[in-house]
Enzyme design. Sequence first.
Site, short mmCIF file in Angstrom:
data_model
loop_
_atom_site.label_atom_id
_atom_site.label_comp_id
_atom_site.label_asym_id
_atom_site.label_seq_id
_atom_site.Cartn_x
_atom_site.Cartn_y
_atom_site.Cartn_z
N ARG A 27 0.97 -1.26 0.51
CA ARG A 27 0.17 0.14 0.25
C ARG A 27 0.76 1.14 0.11
NH1 ARG A 27 -5.66 -1.26 2.28
NH2 ARG A 27 -4.98 0.78 3.33
N TRP A 75 1.93 6.05 5.94
CA TRP A 75 2.43 7.09 5.13
C TRP A 75 1.93 8.28 5.05
CZ3 TRP A 75 0.42 9.68 0.99
CH2 TRP A 75 0.66 10.73 -0.04
N ASN A 99 -5.90 5.45 10.13
CA ASN A 99 -5.54 5.71 9.14
C ASN A 99 -6.15 6.64 8.24
OD1 ASN A 99 -4.05 3.62 8.90
ND2 ASN A 99 -5.70 2.46 7.41
N GLY A 100 -6.04 7.92 7.33
CA GLY A 100 -7.14 8.92 7.00
C GLY A 100 -6.21 10.25 7.39
N GLU A 483 -1.09 6.37 -20.12
CA GLU A 483 -0.99 5.39 -18.93
C GLU A 483 1.12 4.92 -19.59
OE1 GLU A 483 -2.49 4.33 -16.69
OE2 GLU A 483 -1.18 2.24 -16.52
N LYS A 487 3.20 4.59 -16.23
CA LYS A 487 3.53 3.31 -15.64
C LYS A 487 5.51 3.87 -15.69
CE LYS A 487 1.43 1.85 -14.63
NZ LYS A 487 -0.41 1.82 -14.48
N HIS A 506 2.95 21.99 -32.04
CA HIS A 506 2.31 23.22 -31.03
C HIS A 506 3.17 23.54 -29.54
CE1 HIS A 506 -1.15 23.58 -34.20
NE2 HIS A 506 -1.25 21.93 -33.23
N LYS A 605 -0.40 2.46 -2.48
CA LYS A 605 -1.74 1.75 -3.58
C LYS A 605 -2.79 2.18 -3.58
CE LYS A 605 -3.05 -1.39 -6.40
NZ LYS A 605 -2.53 -1.34 -7.69
O1 M6R Z 1 -7.78 2.74 -7.08
P1 M6R Z 1 -8.06 3.37 -8.12
O2 M6R Z 1 -7.92 2.48 -9.06
O3 M6R Z 1 -9.22 4.38 -8.02
O4 M6R Z 1 -6.61 4.44 -8.40
C1 M6R Z 1 -6.61 5.38 -9.02
C2 M6R Z 1 -5.05 5.95 -9.22
O5 M6R Z 1 -4.27 6.47 -7.39
C3 M6R Z 1 -4.39 4.35 -9.63
O6 M6R Z 1 -4.65 3.60 -10.68
C4 M6R Z 1 -2.86 5.11 -9.75
O7 M6R Z 1 -2.71 6.43 -10.44
C5 M6R Z 1 -1.89 3.78 -10.23
N1 M6R Z 1 -0.54 3.63 -9.51
C6 M6R Z 1 -1.20 4.22 -11.49
O8 M6R Z 1 -0.60 3.25 -11.72
#
Ligand code: M6R
Length: 610
Positions: A27, A75, A99-100, A483, A487, A506, A605
């Site tokens: 996470r 975190w 958490n939060g 995307e 990555k 542009h 995560k």
């Molecule tokens: O769990 P979700 O799909 O809502 O998460 C959204 C983003 O946090 C998630 O896609 C993030 O951008 C990834 N780490 C990308 O690989």
Amino acid sequence: MCGIIAAVAKRDVADILLEGLQRLEYRGYDSAGIAIIDSEANFTRHRRLGKVQILADDVKEQNIKGGTGIAHTRWATHGVPSENNAHPHLSRQIALVHNGIIENHQALREDLIKKGYLFESETDTEVIAHLIDAEFERSGSLFDAVQTCIPKLKGSYAIVIFDITDPSRIIAARSGSPIVVGLGNGENFVASDQLALLHLTQRFMFLEEGDIAEITDKEIHVFNNLGDLVQREIQESNPEQDICEKGPFRHFMQKEIFEQPKALLNTIQGRLSETQVITPSFGTDAASIFSKIEHIQIVACGTSYNAGLTAKYWFESLSRVSCDVEIASEFRYRHFIARPNTLFLTLSQSGETADTLAALRLAKEKDFLCTMSICNVARSSLVRESDIVFLTHAGREIGVASTKAFTTQLIALLMLVTSIGKEKKHLDDKTELSIVQALHALPQHIEEALTFDKEIEKLAKNFTNKQHSLFLGRGALYPIAMEAALKLKEISYIHAEAYAAGELKHGPLALVDAQMPVVVIAPNNDLLDKLKSNIEEVRARGGELILFTDKTTAFQKDKNIKIIALPYVNELIAPIYFTVPMQLLAYHVALIKGTDVDQPRNLAKAVTVE
Ligand code: M6R
């Protein structure tokens, strides 16, 4: 984001809690801590900056005993990553993990300071510990103290608390962040994620918003936000689905890339006939709702947002329904106008992304036709709170960099596009048949794309000393370039920007020189000739081109053009297909860079805070 695990048991729980923390490492976190008491109420707390293993070595060396404990991976949100800011936090007899984010922590802190409390950390969490302590001192009941304090907290939280002089019970509460209780035999557990408990039990109870639970080794009492004692359903986990081993793979991300044919197959299974998308797979009322849709509003974050952008091309060209796509953190804070008969669609792997969830809650107060989510986690908040749900069956995704969740979202979206188009009578049987055939063929095509792994590994060497890169695409391949850039950034820390290829001249063309790898996704489609002109623009400026194309396009390699030519696939599924080599490219570049592929720095995560 942060992770929680806690236990009330007759046996020593330090190892159990540490294993739980290790299971939560995916996470994302920067420090870890544990607090334990034994049956005679001997209490110890250990906190360490860095990996859980550092904490585990420390705990092992100290030979910590005790059957009641709480543990946490932090975190950082409020306060730097440090031992002092790590959880559990203490306030006299109270030990607490959280958490939060507590949004009103500053006002509460000032109030508590006036009452004489001294703060040891910069966190918002310590405020909760002192707040509960003050009430506990007054009432003498920990449960009552928690119940009284909860309404004073603004923000999101999952908290677990115990009294360090009383090993008999722990209290857990949730609002905005998930909490699951794991039921054992003569012992019970709590975690922020079921995965942390799968080595201990297969039986789970998910707390609902506003619940507070009092948990002993034998009993679990749950009270809802009105203070009523309630029963929450006990659910059995599916061990096959919940499995989380790397197997022969070096990283979870690599495993998840290679799992895509199966994940895609699982997502379409039972939802497609030989010739049609089965509309009731979107719910019993789907046909009647879909026929009324006049507009689609997609809201998501990160990779899921990129899936939404891809779907916009499909919605408008195939089902002939207008579609807007917006980042959840923007959508939730602007004045938006809900057009008549709009389907509000959220996309999320985790179903717990704070911004996406907040956007959904906001949408529910507005005049949308219906809310729908496409999600990978069946027991998530997004799933619980949406009117219609379509689950992607990608299986658990551990790598922070989303891979199989993205491609399964795309296949789900293409099915949705087809179904809506059909129910609105905008899409004829012939088109539906060609989409369905392409969807059935997709898992096998992905297998073929995966065989290019070695070739892509060699190509990745071109990024060894690079700081920047560009990714280009056109049409529905443009979001795939986005995307691909995400990555690469995420796991190799190389700066990567994606552009619609026609936009190059542009501005971004100024960046192009021999040091700039320019990756182009260039399958054979109606836009290929346009794309070829953009490729020439880069070539003329000495850019280092890397083309991902198919065998029908006849691009010529030379010293400045590297080419990966995949077998041709139907252009409807090309965005899903071309995602796979992009994921492999990012993965191999990250290996060369020696980064932490599954847990890239600073990332989490599931982003359960704003
Ligand atoms: O769990 P979700 O799909 O809502 O998460 C959204 C983003 O946090 C998630 O896609 C993030 O951008 C990834 N780490 C990308 O690989």
